[in-house]
Design a protein around this motif. Sequence first.
Motif, PDB file in Angstrom:
ATOM      1  N   UNK A  97       0.844  -1.197   0.000  1.00 14.86           N
ATOM      2  CA  UNK A  97       0.000   0.000   0.000  1.00 14.86           C
ATOM      3  C   UNK A  97       0.879   1.247   0.000  1.00 14.86           C
ATOM      4  N   UNK A  98       0.429   2.281  -0.651  1.00 13.32           N
ATOM      5  CA  UNK A  98       1.132   3.556  -0.756  1.00 13.32           C
ATOM      6  C   UNK A  98       1.539   4.085   0.625  1.00 13.32           C
ATOM      7  N   UNK A  99       2.748   4.632   0.706  1.00 15.28           N
ATOM      8  CA  UNK A  99       3.300   5.177   1.944  1.00 15.28           C
ATOM      9  C   UNK A  99       2.343   6.156   2.620  1.00 15.28           C
ATOM     10  N   UNK A 100       1.786   7.098   1.880  1.00 18.36           N
ATOM     11  CA  UNK A 100       0.930   8.132   2.457  1.00 18.36           C
ATOM     12  C   UNK A 100      -0.381   7.565   3.014  1.00 18.36           C
ATOM     13  N   UNK A 101      -0.896   6.529   2.368  1.00 16.21           N
ATOM     14  CA  UNK A 101      -2.105   5.874   2.885  1.00 16.21           C
ATOM     15  C   UNK A 101      -1.779   5.183   4.204  1.00 16.21           C
ATOM     16  N   UNK A 102      -0.649   4.488   4.261  1.00 19.52           N
ATOM     17  CA  UNK A 102      -0.238   3.828   5.506  1.00 19.52           C
ATOM     18  C   UNK A 102      -0.061   4.841   6.632  1.00 19.52           C
ATOM     19  N   UNK A 103       0.612   5.957   6.337  1.00 22.01           N
ATOM     20  CA  UNK A 103       0.842   6.988   7.353  1.00 22.01           C
ATOM     21  C   UNK A 103      -0.489   7.556   7.832  1.00 22.01           C
ATOM     22  N   UNK A 104      -1.398   7.829   6.921  1.00 25.93           N
ATOM     23  CA  UNK A 104      -2.710   8.351   7.310  1.00 25.93           C
ATOM     24  C   UNK A 104      -3.421   7.362   8.242  1.00 25.93           C
ATOM     25  N   UNK A 105      -3.369   6.082   7.909  1.00 21.30           N
ATOM     26  CA  UNK A 105      -4.020   5.070   8.744  1.00 21.30           C
ATOM     27  C   UNK A 105      -3.367   4.981  10.129  1.00 21.30           C
ATOM     28  N   UNK A 106      -2.047   5.099  10.189  1.00 22.61           N
ATOM     29  CA  UNK A 106      -1.334   5.071  11.473  1.00 22.61           C
ATOM     30  C   UNK A 106      -1.766   6.248  12.334  1.00 22.61           C
ATOM     31  N   UNK A 132       7.483   2.405   8.029  1.00 21.08           N
ATOM     32  CA  UNK A 132       6.720   2.269   6.786  1.00 21.08           C
ATOM     33  C   UNK A 132       7.539   2.788   5.608  1.00 21.08           C
ATOM     34  N   UNK A 133       8.203   3.922   5.795  1.00 20.10           N
ATOM     35  CA  UNK A 133       9.013   4.520   4.734  1.00 20.10           C
ATOM     36  C   UNK A 133      10.115   3.559   4.287  1.00 20.10           C
ATOM     37  N   UNK A 134      10.749   2.902   5.240  1.00 23.71           N
ATOM     38  CA  UNK A 134      11.860   1.990   4.943  1.00 23.71           C
ATOM     39  C   UNK A 134      11.416   0.559   4.682  1.00 23.71           C
ATOM     40  N   UNK A 135      10.136   0.273   4.803  1.00 23.15           N
ATOM     41  CA  UNK A 135       9.638  -1.101   4.798  1.00 23.15           C
ATOM     42  C   UNK A 135      10.087  -1.909   3.585  1.00 23.15           C
ATOM     43  N   UNK A 136       9.895  -1.392   2.401  1.00 19.38           N
ATOM     44  CA  UNK A 136      10.200  -2.193   1.209  1.00 19.38           C
ATOM     45  C   UNK A 136      11.687  -2.511   1.112  1.00 19.38           C
ATOM     46  N   UNK A 137      12.552  -1.605   1.543  1.00 20.98           N
ATOM     47  CA  UNK A 137      13.984  -1.920   1.494  1.00 20.98           C
ATOM     48  C   UNK A 137      14.371  -2.879   2.616  1.00 20.98           C
ATOM     49  N   UNK A 138      13.723  -2.763   3.802  1.00 19.29           N
ATOM     50  CA  UNK A 138      13.984  -3.701   4.897  1.00 19.29           C
ATOM     51  C   UNK A 138      13.575  -5.115   4.504  1.00 19.29           C
ATOM     52  N   UNK A 139      12.476  -5.217   3.809  1.00 19.06           N
ATOM     53  CA  UNK A 139      11.835  -6.510   3.569  1.00 19.06           C
ATOM     54  C   UNK A 139      12.046  -7.064   2.165  1.00 19.06           C
ATOM     55  N   UNK A 140      13.019  -6.549   1.425  1.00 18.60           N
ATOM     56  CA  UNK A 140      13.243  -7.038   0.061  1.00 18.60           C
ATOM     57  C   UNK A 140      13.453  -8.547   0.023  1.00 18.60           C
ATOM     58  N   UNK A 141      14.232  -9.070   0.971  1.00 19.29           N
ATOM     59  CA  UNK A 141      14.505 -10.501   1.003  1.00 19.29           C
ATOM     60  C   UNK A 141      13.228 -11.295   1.296  1.00 19.29           C
ATOM     61  N   UNK A 142      12.428 -10.827   2.242  1.00 19.00           N
ATOM     62  CA  UNK A 142      11.162 -11.491   2.563  1.00 19.00           C
ATOM     63  C   UNK A 142      10.241 -11.501   1.345  1.00 19.00           C
TER      64      UNK A 142
END
Length: 156
Positions: A97-106, A132-142
């Motif tokens: 999900x888009x970063x801004x949508x996640x932030x709004x929900x948080x 959330x901002x770093x999520x995709x780079x943290x979780x690339x392997x997953x």
Amino acid sequence: MVLISWSSSMKIRIFGAPGSGKTTKALQLAKEYNTPILHIDDVRYRIKYTHKRPKEERHKIIEEFITTHDDWVIEWTALGSYLPYMRQADQVIYQNVNFFICVWRIIRRYSALYTSTTPHTIKGILFLMRYVYDYSSFRKEDIATVSKRPTYRKIT
């Protein structure tokens, strides 16, 4: 909604960043298919958002849940040391999900909780926003691990 084909058992693993809608999707699927659900926060915390469980206890809860139910839905932020449990899933759904949508929900979630008895701080909200901002780079392997599975679904 993405159509998902089921095998004889229904073991669903949902993962994604905070605010991506994992809990909402898990609740929808659990209700629709009458399947028990295990929530990230119920495993991680003894008292929601305040008292974390030790890692060994979290693994024991997950293991017990998986072994006592033929079908299940589990929603979790990441895989990491929980990868063996993901491998037991028939279906894996990645909530992208888009970063801004996640932030709004948080922000919306924590502003609602702010009036409750659970202590939340701006520092905690900022931590989640950064996560959330770093999520995709943290979780690339997953993400790479799961995306090779034939039952993987990415929801954007």
